[in-house]
Design a protein around this motif. Structure first.
Motif, PDB file in Angstrom:
ATOM      1  N   LEU A   1       0.647  -1.261  -0.103  1.00  0.00           N
ATOM      2  CA  LEU A   1       0.160   0.120   0.065  1.00  0.00           C
ATOM      3  C   LEU A   1       1.277   1.481   0.002  1.00  0.00           C
ATOM      4  O   LEU A   1       0.703   2.380  -0.584  1.00  0.00           O
ATOM      5  CB  LEU A   1      -1.292   0.073   1.191  1.00  0.00           C
ATOM      6  CG  LEU A   1      -2.232  -1.117   1.152  1.00  0.00           C
ATOM      7  CD1 LEU A   1      -2.614  -0.456   2.520  1.00  0.00           C
ATOM      8  CD2 LEU A   1      -3.090  -1.190   0.540  1.00  0.00           C
ATOM      9  N   ALA A   2       1.945   1.359   0.686  1.00  0.00           N
ATOM     10  CA  ALA A   2       2.780   2.742   0.765  1.00  0.00           C
ATOM     11  C   ALA A   2       3.637   2.716  -0.482  1.00  0.00           C
ATOM     12  O   ALA A   2       4.037   3.857  -0.729  1.00  0.00           O
ATOM     13  CB  ALA A   2       3.809   2.113   2.153  1.00  0.00           C
TER      14      ALA A   2
ATOM     15  N   PHE B   1      -6.896   0.471  -6.167  1.00  0.00           N
ATOM     16  CA  PHE B   1      -6.892  -0.846  -6.854  1.00  0.00           C
ATOM     17  C   PHE B   1      -7.382  -0.344  -8.789  1.00  0.00           C
ATOM     18  O   PHE B   1      -6.938  -0.906  -9.388  1.00  0.00           O
ATOM     19  CB  PHE B   1      -8.247  -1.179  -6.599  1.00  0.00           C
ATOM     20  CG  PHE B   1      -8.479  -2.117  -5.516  1.00  0.00           C
ATOM     21  CD1 PHE B   1      -6.988  -3.190  -5.334  1.00  0.00           C
ATOM     22  CD2 PHE B   1      -9.098  -1.792  -4.017  1.00  0.00           C
ATOM     23  CE1 PHE B   1      -6.915  -3.821  -4.308  1.00  0.00           C
ATOM     24  CE2 PHE B   1      -8.511  -2.858  -3.611  1.00  0.00           C
ATOM     25  CZ  PHE B   1      -7.528  -3.909  -3.613  1.00  0.00           C
ATOM     26  N   ALA B   2      -7.661   0.839  -8.285  1.00  0.00           N
ATOM     27  CA  ALA B   2      -8.478   1.891 -10.232  1.00  0.00           C
ATOM     28  C   ALA B   2      -6.844   1.975 -11.071  1.00  0.00           C
ATOM     29  O   ALA B   2      -6.981   1.982 -11.966  1.00  0.00           O
ATOM     30  CB  ALA B   2      -9.260   2.871 -10.363  1.00  0.00           C
ATOM     31  N   ALA B   3      -6.123   2.668  -9.603  1.00  0.00           N
ATOM     32  CA  ALA B   3      -4.716   2.713 -10.547  1.00  0.00           C
ATOM     33  C   ALA B   3      -4.541   1.048 -11.287  1.00  0.00           C
ATOM     34  O   ALA B   3      -3.254   1.611 -11.697  1.00  0.00           O
ATOM     35  CB  ALA B   3      -3.940   3.385  -9.567  1.00  0.00           C
TER      36      ALA B   3
ATOM     37  N   ASP C   1      -3.410  -4.604   2.868  1.00  0.00           N
ATOM     38  CA  ASP C   1      -2.341  -5.084   1.682  1.00  0.00           C
ATOM     39  C   ASP C   1      -2.002  -6.076   1.321  1.00  0.00           C
ATOM     40  O   ASP C   1      -1.524  -6.139   0.515  1.00  0.00           O
ATOM     41  CB  ASP C   1      -0.943  -4.365   3.214  1.00  0.00           C
ATOM     42  CG  ASP C   1       0.518  -4.716   2.442  1.00  0.00           C
ATOM     43  OD1 ASP C   1       0.981  -3.552   1.913  1.00  0.00           O
ATOM     44  OD2 ASP C   1       1.249  -5.641   2.375  1.00  0.00           O
ATOM     45  N   GLN C   2      -2.717  -7.200   1.854  1.00  0.00           N
ATOM     46  CA  GLN C   2      -2.210  -8.233   2.192  1.00  0.00           C
ATOM     47  C   GLN C   2      -3.438  -8.757   0.542  1.00  0.00           C
ATOM     48  O   GLN C   2      -2.965  -9.237  -0.912  1.00  0.00           O
ATOM     49  CB  GLN C   2      -2.539  -9.846   2.733  1.00  0.00           C
ATOM     50  CG  GLN C   2      -1.885  -9.740   3.519  1.00  0.00           C
ATOM     51  CD  GLN C   2      -0.852 -10.732   4.069  1.00  0.00           C
ATOM     52  OE1 GLN C   2      -0.977 -12.010   3.096  1.00  0.00           O
ATOM     53  NE2 GLN C   2       0.048 -10.840   4.775  1.00  0.00           N
ATOM     54  N   VAL C   3      -4.227  -8.241   0.606  1.00  0.00           N
ATOM     55  CA  VAL C   3      -5.436  -8.379  -0.344  1.00  0.00           C
ATOM     56  C   VAL C   3      -4.681  -7.457  -1.868  1.00  0.00           C
ATOM     57  O   VAL C   3      -5.307  -7.428  -2.943  1.00  0.00           O
ATOM     58  CB  VAL C   3      -7.010  -7.749  -0.339  1.00  0.00           C
ATOM     59  CG1 VAL C   3      -7.746  -7.514  -1.398  1.00  0.00           C
ATOM     60  CG2 VAL C   3      -7.291  -8.228   1.051  1.00  0.00           C
TER      61      VAL C   3
ATOM     62  N   GLN D   1      -2.285  -9.287  -4.152  1.00  0.00           N
ATOM     63  CA  GLN D   1      -2.623 -10.484  -5.059  1.00  0.00           C
ATOM     64  C   GLN D   1      -3.131  -9.818  -6.436  1.00  0.00           C
ATOM     65  O   GLN D   1      -2.512 -10.213  -7.077  1.00  0.00           O
ATOM     66  CB  GLN D   1      -3.850 -10.830  -4.022  1.00  0.00           C
ATOM     67  CG  GLN D   1      -3.547 -12.182  -2.643  1.00  0.00           C
ATOM     68  CD  GLN D   1      -4.675 -12.325  -1.919  1.00  0.00           C
ATOM     69  OE1 GLN D   1      -5.263 -12.443  -2.053  1.00  0.00           O
ATOM     70  NE2 GLN D   1      -4.231 -12.908  -0.469  1.00  0.00           N
ATOM     71  N   LEU D   2      -3.674  -8.393  -5.922  1.00  0.00           N
ATOM     72  CA  LEU D   2      -4.486  -8.474  -7.257  1.00  0.00           C
ATOM     73  C   LEU D   2      -3.488  -7.492  -8.017  1.00  0.00           C
ATOM     74  O   LEU D   2      -3.631  -7.135  -9.295  1.00  0.00           O
ATOM     75  CB  LEU D   2      -5.660  -7.153  -6.499  1.00  0.00           C
ATOM     76  CG  LEU D   2      -6.634  -7.843  -6.338  1.00  0.00           C
ATOM     77  CD1 LEU D   2      -7.871  -7.108  -6.093  1.00  0.00           C
ATOM     78  CD2 LEU D   2      -7.498  -8.259  -7.586  1.00  0.00           C
TER      79      LEU D   2
END
Length: 554
Positions: A201-202, A278-280, A547-549, A552-553
């Motif tokens: 995330l960071a 996510f969109a990015a 962060d885990q999710v 993965q994506l």
């Protein structure tokens, strides 16, 4: 009238006996009809006599108490009617013979006919021969759902990359709200976690600029009547002019946590930040506001009301997917693949949304991945644990030991109970349960005791639970989904027993992983032992799960 005719035809069979003698004459005698009792529904969607139900409404429900072994038949005059019943075990109810809570699902795949009156009902036959019937009437209006964009915001991928770091250094510390004497300690721990557990995330390394929209859409209000005032967030990559962009094979449905309103497009809101991240990466992201937030903020939030939050979330999802303005972002061949993500309250809504899709939208959507963390999946025991703590009667079942009244009670007084009282038949008023901002002592003792007056509120909390499903093989039947469950054993706000119970129930029915290694590291233990403020571990675990999710994506 149609239901009455149906029930009489189905259930009432004249019993005729003949006796001979005296030259062969015979007489016929008819046994008296068995009495058909009335079912009292504790909840329904739509409510009885609702007028103006959306014509594209597909799912409806009737909820009542019952007994093990009962059989049901159903009525609703729509083409292709499909029905299904979720059976839940009941506990702590004064009428001991009522041991099940049944939630009948009616699905009209083609929707309703405008300006038409409908009756949907159920007939019940119990093992002892008892017969019951009940029905609800409503009228379809002329409205159907569509997307109205209220506000649009564009962010460069460089700006999006900085969203999470800005959130951690600003809004996160404000949310945790610790005394100044503890801020340095928590800041040091957060820095350590950011380096070890929030690295994705960071450092998101976004691929595309992002467009975020505050949208308005139509769906059921809590009483079932159609409303266009519901709001949500739609975020997508700004790639219309990017010839090399490859459409993603999944759409992401985000279900927000307590206090979040994704459609505010506010960088201090973790769920807005996550939607942009996510969109990015190229995904179409749909994040509904709960009813009672955003455009409907004047009303009580449908907090942890699974039937309502799931229905509204899927209504927004369906409207977005059907809107041609978003077709350039995702592969819209049926079924559209979904990734559903939620934490805390949102983890509860994620399960509700998945089940709404399984029961009523299986031909249009297929959930491929579901991530739920820190969720009150046994709502009844979670709330009961708070009351047991107040009463000094903890039962040792894992739901009471870590409760802190100062933090936990407001969730009941400000969110859970107002929703139940406003939208369901509890037989109670706010004054009955809340006194000067705290739980009314009479309500606490009556709820924990055997007072009949509190049966309905106990039942409705069990309706909002997922760990008590009896027919689990049918309810959780989804061969293609993969479910990831997360929960910290150090969580003082939502006890880990919620997720442990649900994981045990799911085991053997779907592909499921309980990630016991996440949020249980020495760093979380240090936080737990150093800071007794409720919610710190819960909040920080949420970011670790996300962060885990995200990893993965990405």
């Amino acid at each position: 009238m149609r239901l009455r005719t149906f029930l009489l035809t189905f259930f009432v069979v004249p019993l005729v006996s003949s006796c001979g003698g005296g030259g062969g004459s015979s007489t016929g005698t008819t046994e008296p009809e068995s009495q058909v009792m009335q079912i009292s529904f504790i909840d329904s969607l739509p409510g009885n006599n609702a007028s103006g139900v959306g014509v594209d409404s597909k799912g409806f429900s009737l909820v009542h108490t019952s007994v093990t072994g009962a059989e049901f038949s159903y009525q609703l005059d729509c083409d292709g009617l499909d029905t299904f019943t979720v059976q839940r075990s009941l506990e702590d109810i004064t009428v001991a013979s009522l041991d099940q809570l049944v939630d009948h699902k009616f699905v009209c795949p083609d929707g309703l006919t405008a300006e038409t009156a409908y009756t949907f009902g159920v007939a019940e036959t119990r093992a002892d021969g008892g017969q019951l019937e009940g029905s609800v009437e409503f009228t379809a209006g002329t409205d159907s759902s569509s997307i109205n964009v209220l506000l649009e915001k564009q962010s460069s991928r460089e700006d999006v990359d900085a969203f999470f770091a800005n959130y951690v250094s600003g809004a996160l510390l404000n949310e945790i709200d610790l005394p100044s004497s503890l801020q340095l300690l928590i800041l040091t721990s957060i820095i350590d976690l950011a380096e070890s557990e929030w690295a994705n995330l960071a450092n998101p390394a976004g691929l595309y600029d992002v467009v975020s929209q505050r949208v308005q859409y139509g769906s059921m209000q809590p009483d079932g009547v159609f409303s266009r005032e519901l709001t949500g967030l739609v975020a997508y990559p700004d790639v219309e002019a990017v010839s090399t962009f490859e459409k993603r094979t999944e759409v992401i449905l985000l279900t927000h946590a307590t206090g979040s309103t994704p459609s505010d497009l506010n960088e201090s809101d973790a769920w807005y930040v996550l939607a942009n991240l996510f969109a990015a990466q190229g995904y179409l992201v749909v994040a509904p506001d709960n009813y009672g937030r955003g455009g409907t903020a004047a009303f009580p939030e449908t907090y942890l009301q699974a039937n309502r939050t799931g229905l509204n979330a899927v209504a927004l999802l369906s409207s977005v997917v059907e809107d041609p303005r978003y077709g350039f972002v995702f592969d819209n061949r049926e079924p559209v693949n979904l990734n559903i993500i939620g934490y805390s309250q949102g983890g509860h809504s994620a399960i509700a949304s998945w089940l709404e899709i399984v029961r009523g939208h299986g031909s249009r959507f297929q959930t491929r991945k579901l991530s739920s963390g820190g969720a009150p999946l046994n709502l009844y025991k979670t709330v009961r644990g708070v009351m047991q703590h107040i009463d000094g009667s903890c039962g040792g079942d894992g739901y009471c030991d870590l409760v802190d009244s100062e933090t936990s009670v407001p969730f009941a007084t400000d969110r859970i109970l107002p929703a139940l009282i406003s939208y369901s038949d509890t037989g109670l008023t706010s004054d009955d349960v809340i006194s000067e901002g705290a739980l009314n002592p009479d309500f606490v003792s009556g709820f924990l005791g055997d007072d009949l007056a509190y049966d309905n509120v106990r039942i409705l909390m069990q309706l909002g639970s997922f760990t008590n499903v009896v027919n689990r093989g049918e309810v959780f039947s989804d061969a293609l989904v993969n479910i990831d469950l997360y929960h910290s054993e150090y969580d003082r706000l939502v006890p880990v027993s919620n997720t442990l119970e649900f994981a045990s129930l799911l085991n053997g029915t779907v592909a499921m992983t309980l990630h016991e290694d996440v949020c249980n590291s020495p760093g979380f233990q240090i936080l737990f032992e150093s800071i007794d403020k409720v919610g710190v571990v819960h909040t920080i675990c949420g970011l670790t799960v996300l962060d885990q999710v995200f990893s993965q994506l990405r």
